[in-house]
Design a protein around this motif. Structure first.
Motif, PDB file in Angstrom:
ATOM      1  N   LEU A   1       0.812  -1.209   0.000  1.00  0.00           N
ATOM      2  CA  LEU A   1       0.000   0.000   0.000  1.00  0.00           C
ATOM      3  C   LEU A   1       0.849   1.264   0.000  1.00  0.00           C
ATOM      4  O   LEU A   1       0.436   2.294  -0.552  1.00  0.00           O
ATOM      5  N   VAL A   2       2.035   1.189   0.601  1.00  0.00           N
ATOM      6  CA  VAL A   2       2.875   2.375   0.761  1.00  0.00           C
ATOM      7  C   VAL A   2       3.188   3.060  -0.569  1.00  0.00           C
ATOM      8  O   VAL A   2       3.027   4.286  -0.688  1.00  0.00           O
ATOM      9  N   PRO A   3       3.614   2.336  -1.638  1.00  0.00           N
ATOM     10  CA  PRO A   3       3.897   3.023  -2.905  1.00  0.00           C
ATOM     11  C   PRO A   3       2.683   3.757  -3.473  1.00  0.00           C
ATOM     12  O   PRO A   3       2.828   4.846  -4.059  1.00  0.00           O
ATOM     13  N   LYS A   4       1.490   3.194  -3.297  1.00  0.00           N
ATOM     14  CA  LYS A   4       0.276   3.851  -3.793  1.00  0.00           C
ATOM     15  C   LYS A   4       0.005   5.137  -3.020  1.00  0.00           C
ATOM     16  O   LYS A   4      -0.382   6.155  -3.613  1.00  0.00           O
ATOM     17  N   LEU A   5       0.204   5.101  -1.710  1.00  0.00           N
ATOM     18  CA  LEU A   5      -0.011   6.304  -0.903  1.00  0.00           C
ATOM     19  C   LEU A   5       1.022   7.373  -1.229  1.00  0.00           C
ATOM     20  O   LEU A   5       0.717   8.570  -1.240  1.00  0.00           O
ATOM     21  N   LEU A   6       2.261   6.943  -1.507  1.00  0.00           N
ATOM     22  CA  LEU A   6       3.297   7.896  -1.902  1.00  0.00           C
ATOM     23  C   LEU A   6       2.982   8.511  -3.261  1.00  0.00           C
ATOM     24  O   LEU A   6       3.144   9.720  -3.467  1.00  0.00           O
ATOM     25  N   ALA A   7       2.513   7.683  -4.188  1.00  0.00           N
ATOM     26  CA  ALA A   7       2.200   8.174  -5.537  1.00  0.00           C
ATOM     27  C   ALA A   7       1.044   9.155  -5.521  1.00  0.00           C
ATOM     28  O   ALA A   7       1.019  10.127  -6.292  1.00  0.00           O
ATOM     29  N   SER A   8       0.068   8.933  -4.640  1.00  0.00           N
ATOM     30  CA  SER A   8      -1.112   9.807  -4.580  1.00  0.00           C
ATOM     31  C   SER A   8      -0.874  11.061  -3.754  1.00  0.00           C
ATOM     32  O   SER A   8      -1.704  11.975  -3.761  1.00  0.00           O
ATOM     33  N   GLY A   9       0.244  11.106  -3.020  1.00  0.00           N
ATOM     34  CA  GLY A   9       0.521  12.260  -2.169  1.00  0.00           C
ATOM     35  C   GLY A   9      -0.104  12.164  -0.805  1.00  0.00           C
ATOM     36  O   GLY A   9       0.031  13.091   0.011  1.00  0.00           O
ATOM     37  N   THR A  10      -0.793  11.059  -0.512  1.00  0.00           N
ATOM     38  CA  THR A  10      -1.372  10.869   0.824  1.00  0.00           C
ATOM     39  C   THR A  10      -0.276  10.746   1.868  1.00  0.00           C
ATOM     40  O   THR A  10      -0.419  11.184   3.008  1.00  0.00           O
ATOM     41  N   VAL A  11       0.835  10.131   1.472  1.00  0.00           N
ATOM     42  CA  VAL A  11       2.033  10.100   2.304  1.00  0.00           C
ATOM     43  C   VAL A  11       3.161  10.729   1.511  1.00  0.00           C
ATOM     44  O   VAL A  11       3.387  10.381   0.343  1.00  0.00           O
ATOM     45  N   GLU A  12       3.853  11.647   2.134  1.00  0.00           N
ATOM     46  CA  GLU A  12       4.961  12.338   1.464  1.00  0.00           C
ATOM     47  C   GLU A  12       6.193  12.259   2.348  1.00  0.00           C
ATOM     48  O   GLU A  12       6.129  12.533   3.544  1.00  0.00           O
ATOM     49  N   VAL A  13       7.307  11.853   1.755  1.00  0.00           N
ATOM     50  CA  VAL A  13       8.587  11.831   2.454  1.00  0.00           C
ATOM     51  C   VAL A  13       9.521  12.764   1.696  1.00  0.00           C
ATOM     52  O   VAL A  13       9.801  12.546   0.517  1.00  0.00           O
ATOM     53  N   ALA A  14       9.970  13.816   2.372  1.00  0.00           N
ATOM     54  CA  ALA A  14      10.722  14.846   1.662  1.00  0.00           C
ATOM     55  C   ALA A  14      11.757  15.482   2.574  1.00  0.00           C
ATOM     56  O   ALA A  14      11.563  15.556   3.795  1.00  0.00           O
ATOM     57  N   PRO A  15      12.861  15.954   1.999  1.00  0.00           N
ATOM     58  CA  PRO A  15      13.850  16.680   2.800  1.00  0.00           C
ATOM     59  C   PRO A  15      13.280  18.011   3.274  1.00  0.00           C
ATOM     60  O   PRO A  15      12.344  18.559   2.680  1.00  0.00           O
ATOM     61  N   LEU A  16      13.855  18.532   4.344  1.00  0.00           N
ATOM     62  CA  LEU A  16      13.355  19.758   4.955  1.00  0.00           C
ATOM     63  C   LEU A  16      13.325  20.926   3.975  1.00  0.00           C
ATOM     64  O   LEU A  16      12.422  21.773   4.037  1.00  0.00           O
ATOM     65  N   ALA A  17      14.272  20.975   3.058  1.00  0.00           N
ATOM     66  CA  ALA A  17      14.339  22.088   2.108  1.00  0.00           C
ATOM     67  C   ALA A  17      13.075  22.206   1.270  1.00  0.00           C
ATOM     68  O   ALA A  17      12.739  23.290   0.781  1.00  0.00           O
ATOM     69  N   TYR A  18      12.342  21.107   1.106  1.00  0.00           N
ATOM     70  CA  TYR A  18      11.126  21.116   0.299  1.00  0.00           C
ATOM     71  C   TYR A  18       9.940  21.754   1.015  1.00  0.00           C
ATOM     72  O   TYR A  18       8.870  21.920   0.428  1.00  0.00           O
ATOM     73  N   MET A  19      10.099  22.083   2.296  1.00  0.00           N
ATOM     74  CA  MET A  19       8.988  22.635   3.074  1.00  0.00           C
ATOM     75  C   MET A  19       8.808  24.143   2.864  1.00  0.00           C
ATOM     76  O   MET A  19       7.732  24.679   3.134  1.00  0.00           O
ATOM     77  N   ARG A  20       9.831  24.813   2.409  1.00  0.00           N
ATOM     78  CA  ARG A  20       9.766  26.271   2.298  1.00  0.00           C
ATOM     79  C   ARG A  20       8.644  26.698   1.346  1.00  0.00           C
ATOM     80  O   ARG A  20       8.462  26.125   0.275  1.00  0.00           O
ATOM     81  N   GLY A  21       7.893  27.727   1.757  1.00  0.00           N
ATOM     82  CA  GLY A  21       6.852  28.306   0.927  1.00  0.00           C
ATOM     83  C   GLY A  21       5.521  27.566   0.979  1.00  0.00           C
ATOM     84  O   GLY A  21       4.568  27.975   0.308  1.00  0.00           O
ATOM     85  N   ARG A  22       5.413  26.490   1.771  1.00  0.00           N
ATOM     86  CA  ARG A  22       4.186  25.702   1.801  1.00  0.00           C
ATOM     87  C   ARG A  22       3.378  25.998   3.055  1.00  0.00           C
ATOM     88  O   ARG A  22       3.907  26.443   4.070  1.00  0.00           O
ATOM     89  N   THR A  23       2.072  25.740   2.971  1.00  0.00           N
ATOM     90  CA  THR A  23       1.193  25.740   4.150  1.00  0.00           C
ATOM     91  C   THR A  23       0.585  24.347   4.237  1.00  0.00           C
ATOM     92  O   THR A  23      -0.062  23.882   3.300  1.00  0.00           O
ATOM     93  N   LEU A  24       0.797  23.684   5.352  1.00  0.00           N
ATOM     94  CA  LEU A  24       0.424  22.272   5.483  1.00  0.00           C
ATOM     95  C   LEU A  24      -0.870  22.153   6.272  1.00  0.00           C
ATOM     96  O   LEU A  24      -0.874  22.164   7.499  1.00  0.00           O
ATOM     97  N   ASN A  25      -1.991  22.065   5.555  1.00  0.00           N
ATOM     98  CA  ASN A  25      -3.301  21.921   6.178  1.00  0.00           C
ATOM     99  C   ASN A  25      -3.690  20.450   6.289  1.00  0.00           C
ATOM    100  O   ASN A  25      -3.305  19.623   5.455  1.00  0.00           O
ATOM    101  N   ASN A  26      -4.494  20.129   7.305  1.00  0.00           N
ATOM    102  CA  ASN A  26      -5.060  18.779   7.479  1.00  0.00           C
ATOM    103  C   ASN A  26      -4.004  17.696   7.325  1.00  0.00           C
ATOM    104  O   ASN A  26      -4.215  16.686   6.651  1.00  0.00           O
ATOM    105  N   SER A  27      -2.861  17.913   7.954  1.00  0.00           N
ATOM    106  CA  SER A  27      -1.732  16.998   7.812  1.00  0.00           C
ATOM    107  C   SER A  27      -1.156  16.628   9.173  1.00  0.00           C
ATOM    108  O   SER A  27      -1.246  17.402  10.134  1.00  0.00           O
ATOM    109  N   PHE A  28      -0.575  15.446   9.224  1.00  0.00           N
ATOM    110  CA  PHE A  28       0.230  15.055  10.374  1.00  0.00           C
ATOM    111  C   PHE A  28       1.673  15.123   9.904  1.00  0.00           C
ATOM    112  O   PHE A  28       2.091  14.360   9.038  1.00  0.00           O
TER     113      PHE A  28
END
Length: 340
Positions: A209-236
């Protein structure tokens, strides 16, 4: 059946345990029995059939009886006991912190027949803090379950539809060695830094299931640099290895918080790999300490759930660091006094 002779300096207690619970209570090669004996050196533990006999110092016999009772309740509730559960349960009973059978049997989630649950009182308080606060900092040494429990709470929140997605991040900092330029695409280059998060994710969720969740964006694994400029709503959102953030990066990350979201930031302030400058995790403990709905959970060597040597290693390094800091202070103070 329980019998004892309180008038004698040597006390004896007999505890009857059913066969299945007894096997799980003793553990492989009676390892758990040995762990119980180590907690109470003035008590002799004997097992015959379904009977556990405790003999020795009256106070320690009573403490050992309470521990065996709690452990028996835990195995009957389906907990797979290990040395960590035995030692942490004994510590909780000694500190009168509550019933281990009540506090340590509440599973966060169950996957492929394995339950993820806190194993120490410190871990239980950490998990409870995540439930009760919007932002939680899990600070402690290696092996205390900071990241693992945070990710378990993230998966639980997603399964309960409390959030729409999970975002896992960590700074791309090498641990004390330079690996040079990594070959491949950008994803290939950052993957080694994020691999521990993928590993934990695959343990807690169906690997198919993990690859499907990653592909859909339901789960995202990213380096900290990718967080700049974003607002993370309804997320853990979980930030791992936060001791390797700069103060500017920590501020940037925390201000990504959106509506309906929760953040957990984990790190060990004794293992900073930054080439220079202050750690954002060290600074934030002073800057945000008085703000409501932000909680700092501090785990210690008592919460280490790896090999028991890990806790001793942590304590040894902590003692060495404290002595080194004291020696530096005394040397500096002595130099100041000798300066005319």
């Amino acid at each position: 059946m329980v019998s004892s002779d309180s008038a004698s300096p040597i006390d004896r207690v007999d505890l009857e345990v059913d066969g299945v619970a007894m096997v799980r209570l003793l553990g492989p090669q009676d390892r758990l029995l040995s762990t119980i004996e180590k907690q109470y050196p003035l008590v002799e533990v004997m097992v015959r059939g379904n009977l556990v006999t405790l003999t020795g110092d009256p106070d320690q016999v009573e403490a050992a009886r309470a521990l065996v009772d709690e452990l028996t309740r835990m195995v009957r509730d389906g907990v797979d006991l290990g040395p960590v559960e035995v030692t942490s349960s004994a510590r909780m009973l000694a500190d009168k912190s509550g019933s281990p059978a009540e506090l340590l049997t509440q599973a966060i989630l169950t996957t492929r027949g394995r339950s993820v649950r806190p194993k120490t009182l410190g871990q239980k308080e950490y998990v409870d803090a995540i439930d009760e606060n919007t932002i939680v900092f899990g600070i402690g040494p290696a092996g205390t379950g900071k990241t693992y429990l945070a990710m378990a709470k993230a998966v639980q929140a997603l399964q309960r539809k409390e959030v729409e997605r999970i975002i896992l991040s960590r700074p791309a900092i090498e641990a004390g060695e330079r690996l040079g330029f990594l070959p491949g695409s950008l994803t290939d280059k950052i993957d080694p830094y994020l691999r521990p998060l993928y590993d934990a994710l695959n343990e807690m969720m169906d690997p198919d299931l993990v690859p499907k969740l990653l592909a859909s964006g339901t789960v995202e694994v990213a380096p900290l640099a990718y967080m700049r400029g974003r607002t993370l709503n309804n997320s853990f959102v979980v930030l791992d290895e936060a001791q390797n953030t700069t103060p500017e990066q920590m501020k940037m990350f925390l201000t990504r918080l959106g509506f309906g979201s929760k953040m957990v930031i984990t790190g060990d302030v004794t293992q900073v790999d930054l080439p220079a400058g202050a750690s954002g995790l060290q600074l934030v403990t002073r800057v945000l300490s008085d703000i409501d709905d932000i909680h700092f959970a501090r785990l210690t060597s008592a919460d280490v759930v790896r090999h028991n040597l890990v806790g001793q290693i942590v304590d040894a390094y902590t003692k060495y660091d404290a002595e080194s800091q004291l020696a530096k202070f005394e040397k500096s103070h002595q130099r100041d006094r000798s300066t005319p």
